[in-house]
Motif scaffolding. Structure first.
Motif, short mmCIF file in Angstrom:
data_model
loop_
_atom_site.label_atom_id
_atom_site.label_comp_id
_atom_site.label_asym_id
_atom_site.label_seq_id
_atom_site.Cartn_x
_atom_site.Cartn_y
_atom_site.Cartn_z
N ALA A 156 -9.86 3.35 -0.42
CA ALA A 156 -9.03 3.66 0.74
C ALA A 156 -7.56 3.50 0.36
O ALA A 156 -7.18 2.54 -0.32
CB ALA A 156 -9.38 2.75 1.91
N GLN A 157 -6.73 4.44 0.81
CA GLN A 157 -5.30 4.46 0.52
C GLN A 157 -4.51 4.66 1.81
O GLN A 157 -4.98 5.34 2.72
CB GLN A 157 -4.95 5.62 -0.42
CG GLN A 157 -5.75 5.69 -1.69
CD GLN A 157 -5.23 4.76 -2.76
OE1 GLN A 157 -4.05 4.51 -2.84
NE2 GLN A 157 -6.12 4.25 -3.57
N VAL A 158 -3.31 4.11 1.84
CA VAL A 158 -2.38 4.32 2.96
C VAL A 158 -1.04 4.71 2.35
O VAL A 158 -0.57 4.08 1.41
CB VAL A 158 -2.20 3.04 3.82
CG1 VAL A 158 -1.19 3.27 4.92
CG2 VAL A 158 -3.54 2.59 4.39
N SER A 159 -0.45 5.75 2.90
CA SER A 159 0.84 6.24 2.42
C SER A 159 1.69 6.60 3.63
O SER A 159 1.17 7.07 4.64
CB SER A 159 0.60 7.47 1.54
OG SER A 159 1.81 7.98 1.07
N ALA A 160 3.01 6.37 3.53
CA ALA A 160 3.88 6.72 4.66
C ALA A 160 5.32 6.89 4.19
O ALA A 160 5.74 6.29 3.19
CB ALA A 160 3.83 5.64 5.73
#
Length: 140
Positions: free
Chosen positions: A132-136
């Protein structure tokens, strides 16, 4: 005299605004991309995009919310290379998509010239079908 004060204030506004991005502490808003990657094939399916916020206190504590995804973020931050950038250790909980519940680590990297910060987080646990990855891209 009044005209000169207004002119001076207007000319300093971009400098003051850019200075806001020289420290990572404070309030951030933006669109968060949540996605799962596999080592061999890259992204698995389209990312889910959710508006959210992140607050980093002067003591390094971190709180955040992605209301549409039902995710709550909490954790800590420390300086990374300079006081403009942070290393983050965050726990995400309550997410509708359970793959995004858990411990994440990553970085918040400021770009004072362009007035935004880039957030990249990776889950610290492996999923059967990837990570799982989160990017912003976040702004003040």
């Amino acid at each position: 005299m009044r005209f000169l004060l207004v002119l001076a204030a207007a000319s300093l506004a971009p400098v003051v605004q850019a200075q806001v991005y020289t420290r990572y502490q404070g309030d951030w808003q933006g669109s968060f991309l949540l996605y799962v990657t596999q080592q061999d094939t890259g992204a698995q399916g389209p990312p889910a995009v959710h508006d959210g916020s992140l607050q980093i206190a002067d003591d390094g504590s971190v709180r955040g919310r992605l209301p549409d995804a039902a995710c709550t973020l909490s954790g800590s931050s420390t300086d990374f290379v300079s006081t403009a950038n942070a290393s983050l250790e965050l726990d995400m909980s309550g997410c509708k998509d359970a793959r995004f519940n858990g411990h994440f680590a990553g970085r918040l990297i400021n770009n004072p010239a362009l007035k935004y910060a880039s957030l990249r987080l990776s889950s610290m646990r492996s999923l059967d079908n990837g990570t799982a990855q989160v990017s912003a891209i976040l702004r003040r």
